[in-house]
Write a protein that holds these residues in place. Structure first.
Motif, PDB file in Angstrom:
ATOM      1  N   VAL A   1     -10.064   1.437   3.352  1.00 33.83           N
ATOM      2  CA  VAL A   1      -9.441   0.217   3.195  1.00 33.83           C
ATOM      3  C   VAL A   1      -9.664  -0.741   4.379  1.00 33.83           C
ATOM      4  N   THR A   2     -10.028  -1.866   3.901  1.00 33.05           N
ATOM      5  CA  THR A   2      -9.832  -2.779   4.968  1.00 33.05           C
ATOM      6  C   THR A   2      -8.336  -3.710   5.181  1.00 33.05           C
ATOM      7  N   PRO A   3      -7.723  -3.494   6.188  1.00 41.67           N
ATOM      8  CA  PRO A   3      -6.489  -4.153   6.160  1.00 41.67           C
ATOM      9  C   PRO A   3      -6.645  -5.582   6.247  1.00 41.67           C
ATOM     10  N   ALA A   4      -5.771  -6.475   5.476  1.00 46.61           N
ATOM     11  CA  ALA A   4      -5.810  -7.785   5.623  1.00 46.61           C
ATOM     12  C   ALA A   4      -4.910  -8.207   6.898  1.00 46.61           C
ATOM     13  N   GLU A   5      -5.317  -9.213   7.296  1.00 46.30           N
ATOM     14  CA  GLU A   5      -4.433  -9.826   8.522  1.00 46.30           C
ATOM     15  C   GLU A   5      -3.323 -10.557   8.127  1.00 46.30           C
ATOM     16  N   SER A   6      -3.360 -11.142   7.046  1.00 42.51           N
ATOM     17  CA  SER A   6      -2.460 -11.756   6.256  1.00 42.51           C
ATOM     18  C   SER A   6      -2.523 -11.927   4.825  1.00 42.51           C
TER      19      SER A   6
ATOM     20  N   TYR B   1       0.907  -1.024   0.013  1.00 41.08           N
ATOM     21  CA  TYR B   1       0.054   0.109   0.052  1.00 41.08           C
ATOM     22  C   TYR B   1       0.926   1.307   0.031  1.00 41.08           C
ATOM     23  N   GLY B   2       1.896   1.238  -1.037  1.00 38.31           N
ATOM     24  CA  GLY B   2       2.642   2.650  -1.142  1.00 38.31           C
ATOM     25  C   GLY B   2       1.810   3.685  -2.221  1.00 38.31           C
ATOM     26  N   ASN B   3       2.814   4.275  -2.923  1.00 33.80           N
ATOM     27  CA  ASN B   3       2.083   5.005  -3.902  1.00 33.80           C
ATOM     28  C   ASN B   3       1.166   4.642  -4.715  1.00 33.80           C
ATOM     29  N   VAL B   4       1.647   3.609  -5.599  1.00 30.55           N
ATOM     30  CA  VAL B   4       0.680   3.061  -6.464  1.00 30.55           C
ATOM     31  C   VAL B   4      -0.289   2.458  -5.915  1.00 30.55           C
ATOM     32  N   GLY B   5      -0.190   1.627  -4.900  1.00 26.82           N
ATOM     33  CA  GLY B   5      -1.210   0.967  -4.205  1.00 26.82           C
ATOM     34  C   GLY B   5      -2.381   1.601  -3.600  1.00 26.82           C
ATOM     35  N   ARG B   6      -1.976   2.870  -3.066  1.00 31.88           N
ATOM     36  CA  ARG B   6      -3.227   3.940  -2.805  1.00 31.88           C
ATOM     37  C   ARG B   6      -3.809   4.612  -3.905  1.00 31.88           C
ATOM     38  N   LEU B   7      -3.158   4.752  -4.920  1.00 33.41           N
ATOM     39  CA  LEU B   7      -3.969   5.262  -5.820  1.00 33.41           C
ATOM     40  C   LEU B   7      -4.763   4.139  -6.865  1.00 33.41           C
ATOM     41  N   VAL B   8      -4.381   2.912  -6.620  1.00 36.81           N
ATOM     42  CA  VAL B   8      -5.233   1.947  -7.179  1.00 36.81           C
ATOM     43  C   VAL B   8      -6.460   1.588  -6.176  1.00 36.81           C
ATOM     44  N   ALA B   9      -6.129   1.861  -5.077  1.00 38.24           N
ATOM     45  CA  ALA B   9      -7.290   1.892  -4.142  1.00 38.24           C
ATOM     46  C   ALA B   9      -8.482   2.994  -4.331  1.00 38.24           C
TER      47      ALA B   9
ATOM     48  N   HIS C   1       1.967  -4.836  -6.015  1.00 38.57           N
ATOM     49  CA  HIS C   1       2.819  -3.518  -6.193  1.00 38.57           C
ATOM     50  C   HIS C   1       4.329  -3.633  -5.191  1.00 38.57           C
ATOM     51  N   ILE C   2       4.691  -4.818  -5.049  1.00 42.52           N
ATOM     52  CA  ILE C   2       6.004  -5.127  -4.270  1.00 42.52           C
ATOM     53  C   ILE C   2       7.176  -5.036  -5.039  1.00 42.52           C
ATOM     54  N   PRO C   3       8.443  -4.867  -4.583  1.00 43.49           N
ATOM     55  CA  PRO C   3       9.534  -4.515  -5.142  1.00 43.49           C
ATOM     56  C   PRO C   3      10.038  -6.064  -5.167  1.00 43.49           C
ATOM     57  N   ALA C   4      11.096  -5.946  -6.017  1.00 37.00           N
ATOM     58  CA  ALA C   4      11.951  -7.308  -6.226  1.00 37.00           C
ATOM     59  C   ALA C   4      12.847  -7.415  -5.153  1.00 37.00           C
ATOM     60  N   ILE C   5      12.853  -7.733  -4.033  1.00 37.40           N
ATOM     61  CA  ILE C   5      14.055  -8.014  -3.061  1.00 37.40           C
ATOM     62  C   ILE C   5      13.941  -9.560  -2.657  1.00 37.40           C
ATOM     63  N   PRO C   6      14.897  -9.793  -1.852  1.00 30.02           N
ATOM     64  CA  PRO C   6      15.062 -10.943  -1.519  1.00 30.02           C
ATOM     65  C   PRO C   6      13.863 -11.877  -0.631  1.00 30.02           C
TER      66      PRO C   6
ATOM     67  N   VAL D   1     -12.209  -2.636  -1.127  1.00 29.96           N
ATOM     68  CA  VAL D   1     -10.922  -2.627  -1.317  1.00 29.96           C
ATOM     69  C   VAL D   1      -9.913  -3.347   0.139  1.00 29.96           C
ATOM     70  N   MET D   2      -9.313  -4.253  -0.030  1.00 26.16           N
ATOM     71  CA  MET D   2      -8.421  -4.881   0.883  1.00 26.16           C
ATOM     72  C   MET D   2      -7.018  -4.655   0.823  1.00 26.16           C
ATOM     73  N   ALA D   3      -6.252  -4.335   1.579  1.00 26.81           N
ATOM     74  CA  ALA D   3      -4.739  -4.097   1.565  1.00 26.81           C
ATOM     75  C   ALA D   3      -3.886  -4.884   2.482  1.00 26.81           C
ATOM     76  N   PHE D   4      -2.698  -5.490   1.998  1.00 22.27           N
ATOM     77  CA  PHE D   4      -1.853  -5.973   2.852  1.00 22.27           C
ATOM     78  C   PHE D   4      -0.424  -5.258   2.841  1.00 22.27           C
ATOM     79  N   ASP D   5       0.068  -4.557   3.799  1.00 25.45           N
ATOM     80  CA  ASP D   5       1.465  -4.255   4.056  1.00 25.45           C
ATOM     81  C   ASP D   5       1.860  -4.053   5.342  1.00 25.45           C
ATOM     82  N   PRO D   6       2.766  -4.798   5.824  1.00 22.84           N
ATOM     83  CA  PRO D   6       3.267  -4.666   7.179  1.00 22.84           C
ATOM     84  C   PRO D   6       3.996  -3.359   7.333  1.00 22.84           C
ATOM     85  N   PHE D   7       4.165  -2.486   6.616  1.00 25.57           N
ATOM     86  CA  PHE D   7       5.051  -1.243   6.926  1.00 25.57           C
ATOM     87  C   PHE D   7       3.912  -0.104   6.943  1.00 25.57           C
TER      88      PHE D   7
END
Length: 199
Positions: A122-127, A87-95, A141-146, A105-111
């Motif tokens: 927006v409804t926060p998803a528990e998982s 739920y960053g820059n793009v995620g908020r605009l999609v919502a 809308h997630i980055p490619a990190i390990p 709209v539901m979203a998951f973002d631990p940050f």
């Protein structure tokens, strides 16, 4: 989105003209030492194309919900539920745009604090599992990190309702492609991407 830009460039040596161009690519696709050596300024400008990506994500949902504009009735987005992974820059605009179309709209973002999501309707998803189980669409809308590379796998995608659609406007590396193929073989599912898969 997943092109490596180096001194040689994606198609060969970089010309003086192309050195002046602006590439809207993730910064990890740039050979920064080569840019520095050639005097090319590489800047991170977060949010510059966020609206364009958000519009593309919604357009892809419409396209897929209408059976890719082939004969048939398809379905409306109104009343359907979309899950936003990150739920960053793009995620908020999609919502924002999804709500305008009458979607839940539901979203998951631990940050991102759950209170912030709730305040924005927006409804926060528990998982992640809960989000995939409950949503007709999931927009990535997630980055490619390990921690995310290959994380969109059989376990998640197979939880979606019948006819569920995953829209990937993020990075192809986050998809576990062999497991995606298995999902598509095992059950009806819809997959929409604006990125060329590896295989």
């Amino acid at each position: 989105r997943s092109i490596w830009i180096s001194e040689q460039g994606p198609q060969g040596p970089v010309s003086p003209i192309s050195q002046k161009l602006s590439f809207l690519l993730p910064s990890d696709n740039l050979d920064l030492p080569a840019c520095t050596e050639k005097g090319i300024v590489a800047m991170n400008t977060p949010g510059q194309n966020s609206n364009a990506v958000a519009e593309l994500a919604l357009a892809m949902m419409i396209f897929m919900s209408r059976n890719q504009f082939t004969p048939g009735t398809g379905m409306e987005l109104k009343g359907k539920k979309v899950g936003i992974q990150a739920y960053g820059n793009v995620g908020r605009l999609v919502a924002e745009k999804a709500k305008a179309l009458g979607m839940e709209v539901m979203a998951f973002d631990p940050f991102v604090p759950a209170e912030k999501m709730v305040a924005e309707g927006v409804t926060p998803a528990e998982s992640l599992e809960q989000m995939y189980e409950q949503c007709n669409f999931v927009s990535l809308h997630i980055p490619a990190i390990p921690a995310t590379i290959g994380s969109i796998n059989y376990n998640l995608i197979s939880r979606m309702p019948k006819g569920g659609c995953v829209v990937n406007t993020a990075r192809k590396e986050v998809i576990n492609e062999p497991e995606l193929v298995k999902v598509l073989e095992d059950r009806p599912a819809i997959w929409a991407i604006d990125i060329v898969p590896t295989s």
